[in-house]
Scaffold this motif. Structure first.
Motif, PDB file in Angstrom:
ATOM      1  N   SER A 151      11.498  -4.876  -7.896  1.00 56.89           N
ATOM      2  CA  SER A 151      10.169  -5.361  -7.539  1.00 56.89           C
ATOM      3  C   SER A 151       9.095  -4.502  -8.201  1.00 56.89           C
ATOM      4  O   SER A 151       9.298  -3.333  -8.510  1.00 56.89           O
ATOM      5  CB  SER A 151       9.970  -5.352  -6.025  1.00 56.89           C
ATOM      6  N   LYS A 152       7.923  -5.121  -8.408  1.00 57.04           N
ATOM      7  CA  LYS A 152       6.787  -4.443  -9.003  1.00 57.04           C
ATOM      8  C   LYS A 152       5.610  -4.550  -8.050  1.00 57.04           C
ATOM      9  O   LYS A 152       5.347  -5.611  -7.493  1.00 57.04           O
ATOM     10  CB  LYS A 152       6.426  -5.055 -10.357  1.00 57.04           C
ATOM     11  N   ASP A 153       4.896  -3.438  -7.873  1.00 58.13           N
ATOM     12  CA  ASP A 153       3.750  -3.408  -6.982  1.00 58.13           C
ATOM     13  C   ASP A 153       2.612  -2.654  -7.649  1.00 58.13           C
ATOM     14  O   ASP A 153       2.840  -1.706  -8.402  1.00 58.13           O
ATOM     15  CB  ASP A 153       4.101  -2.700  -5.665  1.00 58.13           C
ATOM     16  N   GLU A 154       1.386  -3.087  -7.372  1.00 57.37           N
ATOM     17  CA  GLU A 154       0.222  -2.361  -7.853  1.00 57.37           C
ATOM     18  C   GLU A 154      -0.485  -1.700  -6.688  1.00 57.37           C
ATOM     19  O   GLU A 154      -0.821  -2.346  -5.693  1.00 57.37           O
ATOM     20  CB  GLU A 154      -0.754  -3.288  -8.573  1.00 57.37           C
ATOM     21  N   LEU A 155      -0.685  -0.391  -6.806  1.00 57.00           N
ATOM     22  CA  LEU A 155      -1.451   0.366  -5.824  1.00 57.00           C
ATOM     23  C   LEU A 155      -2.855   0.564  -6.372  1.00 57.00           C
ATOM     24  O   LEU A 155      -3.018   1.018  -7.507  1.00 57.00           O
ATOM     25  CB  LEU A 155      -0.806   1.726  -5.565  1.00 57.00           C
ATOM     26  N   THR A 156      -3.863   0.243  -5.571  1.00 56.48           N
ATOM     27  CA  THR A 156      -5.243   0.382  -6.002  1.00 56.48           C
ATOM     28  C   THR A 156      -5.987   1.352  -5.087  1.00 56.48           C
ATOM     29  O   THR A 156      -5.511   1.708  -4.014  1.00 56.48           O
ATOM     30  CB  THR A 156      -5.950  -0.978  -5.989  1.00 56.48           C
ATOM     31  N   GLY A 157      -7.162   1.768  -5.530  1.00 57.97           N
ATOM     32  CA  GLY A 157      -7.997   2.631  -4.712  1.00 57.97           C
ATOM     33  C   GLY A 157      -7.494   4.051  -4.573  1.00 57.97           C
ATOM     34  O   GLY A 157      -7.847   4.756  -3.626  1.00 57.97           O
TER      35      GLY A 157
ATOM     36  N   GLY B  52      -1.912  13.718 -11.006  1.00 58.98           N
ATOM     37  CA  GLY B  52      -1.266  13.139  -9.847  1.00 58.98           C
ATOM     38  C   GLY B  52      -2.179  12.090  -9.241  1.00 58.98           C
ATOM     39  O   GLY B  52      -3.386  12.059  -9.524  1.00 58.98           O
ATOM     40  N   TYR B  53      -1.608  11.220  -8.394  1.00 55.72           N
ATOM     41  CA  TYR B  53      -2.371  10.149  -7.772  1.00 55.72           C
ATOM     42  C   TYR B  53      -2.049  10.116  -6.289  1.00 55.72           C
ATOM     43  O   TYR B  53      -0.895  10.295  -5.885  1.00 55.72           O
ATOM     44  CB  TYR B  53      -2.046   8.801  -8.435  1.00 55.72           C
TER      45      TYR B  53
ATOM     46  N   SER C   8       0.537   0.671 -11.373  1.00 63.49           N
ATOM     47  CA  SER C   8       1.499  -0.418 -11.290  1.00 63.49           C
ATOM     48  C   SER C   8       2.887   0.167 -11.444  1.00 63.49           C
ATOM     49  O   SER C   8       3.192   0.788 -12.465  1.00 63.49           O
ATOM     50  CB  SER C   8       1.243  -1.461 -12.389  1.00 63.49           C
ATOM     51  N   ALA C   9       3.731   0.009 -10.405  1.00 57.75           N
ATOM     52  CA  ALA C   9       5.039   0.666 -10.394  1.00 57.75           C
ATOM     53  C   ALA C   9       6.162  -0.347 -10.254  1.00 57.75           C
ATOM     54  O   ALA C   9       6.051  -1.329  -9.523  1.00 57.75           O
ATOM     55  CB  ALA C   9       5.110   1.666  -9.237  1.00 57.75           C
TER      56      ALA C   9
ATOM     57  N   ARG D 240       0.819  -1.212   0.000  1.00 60.72           N
ATOM     58  CA  ARG D 240       0.000   0.000   0.000  1.00 60.72           C
ATOM     59  C   ARG D 240       0.854   1.264   0.000  1.00 60.72           C
ATOM     60  O   ARG D 240       0.332   2.374  -0.009  1.00 60.72           O
ATOM     61  CB  ARG D 240      -0.938   0.006   1.206  1.00 60.72           C
ATOM     62  N   ASP D 241       2.187   1.109   0.005  1.00 62.37           N
ATOM     63  CA  ASP D 241       3.128   2.233  -0.078  1.00 62.37           C
ATOM     64  C   ASP D 241       2.953   3.211   1.090  1.00 62.37           C
ATOM     65  O   ASP D 241       3.015   4.427   0.909  1.00 62.37           O
ATOM     66  CB  ASP D 241       2.986   2.968  -1.407  1.00 62.37           C
TER      67      ASP D 241
END
Length: 340
Positions: A174-180, A223-224, A166-167, A108-109
């Motif tokens: 490593s690759k991670d997807e942040l949602t919401g 921006g996000y 998706s970063a 979730r960063d």
């Protein structure tokens, strides 16, 4: 579904983070209440923390922002702002503090820092991100100008909700997807990561985490941000020192390898090995292919980082790898903490 390039907003030397964003169904526009966003954001500025990091392994420096959560110096920020750092320094109210990592949720960063020796700091006013509407004016406050410069004030409007990013982290592979996430039209730039997104009532409603790459070519763009309700739920779990499958308390453990996903076959390719680190002591060398860590077959750098996030200093992990001659080897690595 279309893909739009985005980037995370950490401003390091010798570190690059690249990302792509998948757009989800837009929300029906709603007229936002009028207000003076700059005046509202000025009320929050005393609670914005300027974060500087040093990474010995890469000889890199970075900067980002954070948000004061309580007078005794607990600070909310993005995990990618402090990931891999050997030293973290935080400045607020004209004073500088060494900082330690209380814990984090990589997926979730989100991370929480403790400023050592801090007391009497102003805490940020936390809003309710569920009350946000499309078209609402917001201001993103950040540290793009560096610790000795003025805070950045990026003004814009909320343009959508439920976004996914998706970063890929070039430091770890490593690759991670942040949602919401919610999306807002404001020219956020490198160094704004971890800073607050403020509404016209002077409340923090989000944590800036990513921006579209076209910002580097001119004004405008998107921006996000992580909604503050989501961020605070994770932050409060970290502050209570309650580990879980996704929340790690304390700094990450160190295996001491730089990896990339293998081009052919299973495992991850070892690109670099930290001298004197756990991996080197176990017998790993650059060019080897790490197949299994702690009983988990590795198919990417992301899987490796998730396995490590479940562990703490002193844990001994079994390794299986192929050496440069293609011979299978086994060993054990005793994990150590990263230093802060």
């Amino acid at each position: 579904m279309g893909k739009i390039p985005v980037r995370r907003l950490f401003a390091p030397l010798l570190i690059a983070l690249a990302a792509t964003m998948a757009v989800v169904v837009p929300v029906t526009p709603v007229m936002a209440a009028p207000g003076d966003p700059i005046a509202a954001a000025a009320q929050v500025e005393p609670t914005v923390v300027r974060i500087d990091t040093e990474i010995d392994y890469q000889r890199a420096f970075g900067n980002g922002a954070g948000i004061v959560l309580d007078p005794n110096g607990q600070v909310l920020t993005n995990f990618h702002v402090v990931s891999g750092a050997d030293r973290i320094t935080a400045s607020v109210g004209g004073r500088s503090y060494p900082a330690e990592l209380v814990g984090y949720n990589r997926k979730r960063d989100i991370a929480v820092l403790q400023l050592i020796g801090a007391a009497g700091l102003p805490a940020a006013p936390i809003g309710d991100s569920t009350q946000m509407v499309e078209g609402e004016p917001v201001v993103a406050l950040g540290n793009a100008n560096g610790t000795n410069g003025p805070l950045t004030r990026e003004v814009g409007t909320v343009t959508g909700f439920g976004r996914a990013v998706s970063a890929e982290d070039a430091l770890t592979g490593s690759k991670d997807e942040l949602t919401g996430l919610f999306e807002f039209a404001a020219p956020v730039v490198a160094g704004d990561s971890g800073g607050p997104v403020v509404n016209s009532a002077g409340q923090v409603v989000g944590v800036t985490t990513a921006a579209s790459v076209n910002y580097r070519f001119g004004p405008g763009g998107e921006g996000y941000a992580i909604p503050i309700n989501d961020a605070m739920s994770i932050a409060n779990q970290i502050r209570s020192r309650a580990p879980s499958a996704d929340v790690h308390i304390g700094p990450p453990v160190l295996l001491g390898v730089g990896v990339r996903t293998a081009q052919r076959g299973p495992g991850v390719q070892i690109a670099d090995v930290l001298r004197g680190g756990p991996a080197e002591r176990a017998g790993l060398l650059p060019g080897d292919r790490l197949l299994v860590l702690d009983g988990t077959a590795l198919d990417s750098a992301t899987t490796l980082t998730y396995v490590l996030d479940r562990h703490y200093p002193g844990d001994v992990l079994d390794l299986v790898w192929l050496d440069g001659n293609g011979q299978e080897r086994t060993g054990k690595a005793t994990l150590t903490p990263t230093t802060f």
